[in-house]
Scaffold this active site. Structure first.
Site, short mmCIF file in Angstrom:
data_model
loop_
_atom_site.label_atom_id
_atom_site.label_comp_id
_atom_site.label_asym_id
_atom_site.label_seq_id
_atom_site.Cartn_x
_atom_site.Cartn_y
_atom_site.Cartn_z
N GLU A 138 19.66 -32.31 -3.63
CA GLU A 138 20.01 -30.98 -4.10
C GLU A 138 20.80 -30.20 -3.05
O GLU A 138 20.90 -28.99 -3.14
CB GLU A 138 18.74 -30.21 -4.47
CG GLU A 138 17.82 -29.89 -3.31
CD GLU A 138 16.80 -31.00 -3.07
OE1 GLU A 138 15.80 -30.74 -2.40
OE2 GLU A 138 17.02 -32.13 -3.55
N ASP A 159 21.42 -25.40 -0.03
CA ASP A 159 20.30 -26.15 -0.60
C ASP A 159 19.69 -25.33 -1.73
O ASP A 159 19.54 -24.12 -1.62
CB ASP A 159 19.25 -26.42 0.48
CG ASP A 159 18.13 -27.31 -0.04
OD1 ASP A 159 18.34 -28.54 -0.06
OD2 ASP A 159 17.09 -26.78 -0.43
N ILE A 160 19.36 -26.01 -2.84
CA ILE A 160 18.76 -25.34 -3.99
C ILE A 160 17.28 -25.12 -3.68
O ILE A 160 16.55 -26.07 -3.38
CB ILE A 160 18.94 -26.16 -5.28
CG1 ILE A 160 20.45 -26.45 -5.50
CG2 ILE A 160 18.37 -25.43 -6.48
CD1 ILE A 160 20.72 -27.38 -6.63
#
Length: 904
Positions: free
Chosen positions: A812, A768-769
């Protein structure tokens, strides 16, 4: 009378100059100072006493509050550390040795904690307490005999000292802190109680640990209240004043005096049985009298600080009383008192000095009054004239020739202000011109886009349409319409039906409600023309996350819809044609059987019938000898039949085709059933496709029918390629061009089955960003899309194994499926991914690290009948959540059975 006096005063002062007006108030002020100095000095001294006393005791109260915060919060921090270790799986409540190590480590790390304890419903009890000479007392009880308490002294390193002894004690479940934790079910404080046979009182901070089955155990930290006594006695205010802390019922907690907040019961000579005292019953007379003055509930329980004065033994005490509460239910009262004799001498000396200085100031004011007023009046008049000129738009710089510092600064400020006003006007005109130019460029850019763009306000009105939108909707951009009116005027229908498109489902309506939508089932009908539209709606939010505008982008997809219809119609037509041709051929074969005798009797009739058949008909015997060849008009591309009677099939056809045909000839003669197969034949630079049907005529003779199906095969190949392309588009993320969630789920399910028999592990990484929503809020969604594309390129550079799958899991979040990959290999790949993202150094000012980073969760399973893909995803998602909880920019692995737990 007041009105007449006011009129007289205005009339009298209207004739005075500015210098005269300056002299008059200065003169009155100077004379008034001498008359009031004595009275004001006295009142000032009294007020100074009150202010200084209140300030001093308030500062000491804040110091006590800070000490209490630090002392009490440490206990709950230790409990929260234990709870976090249990939730993350690093502390197993079934491993009592691991619990003992953690309790001892926390006691060694936090010197303010008196004891660290643990108990569970089964009667397990572990406690480590601090004793004199840096020794530690370990206490323990087990479920088999919960009332038997073992005690062992340890050194600072945790090594045993002396022999272990056993005491008869009550079970841990009867302890005050355990009972309070069970009752509340959440973190909190126990009542103040006497710790075992120690001559002091303590309070415990507790933390219950629950799971789906209920209460698993309770952690607690013991704090000795005698430590608060020691701290209060070290305060500077304690030398002449006093500080004491009580509970809401008035029971003493700690005092800064030598008097203890408790007394020994008369029945216990040794003082091991202690009795707490109320503050009003304290042996210290000052504490007792102040507490009695505070017994009024309106004062004792008021939420804001209370200031009052109390006479103790004919001396006035300044008292500050304040409630102290914390988030865990603690409700104490802090009282600070200071006698007036502490500072009254300094106040009297200060008052005398003030009177002397006032007299000297009076003499100085009278001497220089006229000079100062003259000095001030002249430049002020100059500033007045300059301000009037500035108000009319004329600016003349004032000369800075005055010796008065403040006036020089005022003149300089006036000149700067005037210059800034002029500069601001020029800048505003320039910015207005640039804003108009920028707006014109934006409109030109929007008009150049090959898609329609519409902007809606919050009430649904159309605020802007570019040229493509005006052409598609045949409307004027200068005449805004509402969504309802626009849907009716454009005759919007649901695609393929005569149903008007519901206004509530219009993209603009859904976008204004905060949703991002994409539809392709809307068409508009105008002048017997139907236009199919693909529409995408994006909401625009303000800083309060309220929708301010809706941007609607649409394009004409009529040609694409027509192409899809053509392909669909073609598929249906092809199926119908194949079915029709098959049925026709069946009928032809039956007809041939019925007319075989007639064909032999009439050669002319036979030739006429064969001429109408688009196939090659060959009669073969069991040995592959041609008996006869009857050719149709569309089969023989050489112009005549290449098969001659009495010639062998082995002389005319390639070996592989010969073997294939003879195989089906024997099958037809043996079974008596029709044989059908397809094959290819090279023909120049192309390849021909033929369908061959073989029917038994007699026990030693068959009829071979050959048909050219090249056109049909080409159509089927084109249809197959179109289906493959559609399937690829359906499983590819449009933005990043990697696999989408649908492809991810299918691939994971497919990999799960082949790996099951081989017992090979299957690893999964979910990444995950970090703070990506803040990235979009800071740089905009286009920059966010570009960031996602850069990161995907970095992922693909790292992931070189063709068996691995990189997919966009959602938003994301991305997923990496790693077949036949162990824990160690997955961790190594995660390390490379984090390094690759860090090397990109994409700026992210809203992130604590100022660059874009990623968090990863890793899990690994061997597919069995007891595991499933859903279990692997759930474990990986839990590991990703743990990585975020540990500060992001790291990876976290899920511990499977006896496997170790890694994080990086």
């Amino acid at each position: 009378m007041p009105n007449s006096f006011k009129s007289w005063f205005l009339k009298a002062t209207s004739k005075l100059s500015l210098q005269g007006l300056l002299i008059l108030p200065f003169l009155l002020q100077t004379v008034g100072i001498v008359g009031l100095v004595g009275y004001l000095s006295y009142r000032t001294g009294q007020q100074a006493v009150n202010d200084l006393a209140n300030q001093l005791i308030q500062e000491n109260t804040k110091l006590v509050e800070a000490r209490l915060d630090a002392y009490l919060e440490t206990a709950h921090q230790i409990n929260q550390t234990h709870q976090l270790l249990v939730q993350s799986g690093q502390l197993d409540l079934q491993d009592i040795g691991q619990i003992e190590q953690n309790l001892l480590a926390q006691l060694q790390q936090h010197p303010t904690a008196s004891s660290v304890l643990y108990g569970d419903p089964q009667g397990t009890f572990r406690a480590f307490s601090r004793r004199e000479n840096d020794q530690i007392e370990a206490s323990f009880a087990n479920p088999d005999v919960p009332t038997r308490l073992g005690v062992q002294l340890l050194d600072v390193q945790g090594e045993p000292l002396g022999r272990r002894k056993t005491l008869d004690s009550f079970p841990v479940t009867d302890s005050p802190w355990y009972q309070a934790a069970v009752t509340s079910g959440q973190p909190g404080w126990s009542p103040v109680f006497q710790m075992s046979q120690d001559s002091t009182f303590v309070i415990d901070a507790y933390q219950p640990v629950d799971d789906a089955q209920g209460l698993q155990g309770i952690f607690a930290v013991n704090l000795s209240l005698i430590e608060l006594d020691k701290f209060l006695s070290t305060l500077e205010i304690s030398q002449s004043g006093l500080v004491f802390v009580t509970e809401a019922d008035g029971s003493l907690i700690a005092t800064s005096t030598e008097d203890l907040p408790f007394s020994a019961d008369g029945s216990e000579a040794q003082g091991t049985n202690l009795r707490r005292l109320r503050s009003a019953s304290s042996q210290n007379s000052a504490i007792a009298q102040i507490s009695q003055a505070l017994q009024n509930p309106a004062v004792f329980n008021r939420t804001d600080p209370a200031y009052l004065q109390v006479n103790v033994n004919k001396e006035r005490y300044f008292v500050h009383h304040q409630i102290y509460r914390d988030p865990y239910g603690l409700d104490w009262r802090i009282t600070t008192a200071l006698p007036s004799s502490h500072f009254i001498g300094q106040i009297l000396a200060s008052t005398q000095r003030t009177i002397l200085l006032c007299v000297l100031a009076l003499l100085g004011d009278l001497v220089f009054l006229c000079l100062i007023s003259r000095w001030i009046a002249y430049p002020i008049l100059r500033l007045h004239r300059g301000a009037k000129q500035l108000a009319t738009g004329k600016f003349q710089r004032l000369p800075e020739t005055y010796s008065f510092v403040e006036l020089k600064e005022l003149t300089h400020t006036f000149n700067d202000m005037a210059g800034q006003v002029k500069q601001s006007l020029d800048t505003m005109r320039s910015l207005t011109r640039k804003l108009l130019e920028s707006e014109a460029r934006l409109l030109t850019f929007l008009d150049a886009l090959p898609v329609g763009v519409a902007l809606h306000s919050t009430d649904g009105a159309v605020m802007y349409l570019n040229q493509v939108a005006q052409q598609l909707l045949s409307t004027d951009a200068t005449a805004p319409e509402s969504i309802d009116h626009l849907a009716k005027s454009q005759q919007a229908y649901r695609a393929g039906t005569d149903q008007p498109y519901p206004v509530s489902e219009m993209p603009a309506v859904q976008t204004l409600s905060g949703q991002s939508v994409v539809i392709d089932d809307l068409e508009i009908r105008r002048n017997e023309t139907t236009i199919a539209l693909e529409i995408k709606g994006t909401p625009i939010f303000d800083e309060h996350q309220q929708v301010t505008y809706a941007i609607i982008v649409f394009q004409d997809i009529t040609l694409r819809k027509q192409a899809e219809t053509v392909i669909s119609d073609y598929n249906r037509a092809l199926e119908s044609q194949v079915l029709k041709r098959t049925l026709d051929l069946e009928k032809e074969i039956q007809e041939r059987k019925r007319t075989e005798e007639q064909l032999r009797q009439s050669q002319a009739t036979q030739q006429a019938i064969l001429a109408a058949i688009p196939d090659i008909l060959i009669r073969l015997n069991r040995d592959g000898i041609y008996l006869s060849c009857l050719s149709g008009d569309e089969i023989t591309r050489q112009g005549s039949c290449p098969y001659h009677p009495q010639k062998s099939i082995f002389d005319k056809l390639p070996p592989d085709l010969t073997d294939l045909r003879m195989h089906y000839v024997r099958q037809a003669l043996t079974t008596g059933q029709r044989q059908v197969y397809e094959h290819t034949i090279p023909f120049g630079e192309t390849v021909l496709h033929e369908e061959t049907r073989i029917v038994r005529l007699t026990d030693d003779e068959v009829l071979v029918m050959v048909r050219d199906i090249t056109d049909r095969k080409q159509a089927e190949a084109q249809l197959h390629q179109a289906n493959l392309k559609l399937e690829q588009l359906a499983e590819t993320d449009a933005l990043t061009q990697v696999a989408n969630r649908r492809h991810f789920d299918r691939f994971l399910q497919e990999q799960w089955q082949p790996l099951n028999p081989s017992k090979q592990p299957l690893s999964l990484i979910l990444l995950d960003i970090d703070y990506f929503k803040l990235f979009n809020d800071t740089y905009g969604h286009p920059a966010g899309d570009a960031c996602l594309q850069q990161l995907v390129q970095a992922f693909q550079t790292v992931v070189q194994n063709p068996d691995y799958l990189v997919a966009r899991y959602g938003g994301e979040e991305f997923g990496l499926i790693l077949p036949s990959t162990s824990w160690q290999a997955a961790i190594a790949l995660a390390t490379q991914l984090r390094t690759a993202v860090q090397e990109l150094a994409i700026p992210h000012t809203a992130s604590p690290r100022k660059v874009v980073t990623i968090s990863m969760g890793i899990s690994c399973l061997v597919p069995t009948s007891q595991t499933s893909p859903a279990m692997l995803i759930k474990q990986t998602d839990q590991a990703l959540y743990a990585a975020k909880q540990q500060g992001r920019h790291c990876y976290f692995t899920y511990k499977m059975l006896e496997g170790p737990l890694y994080s990086g």
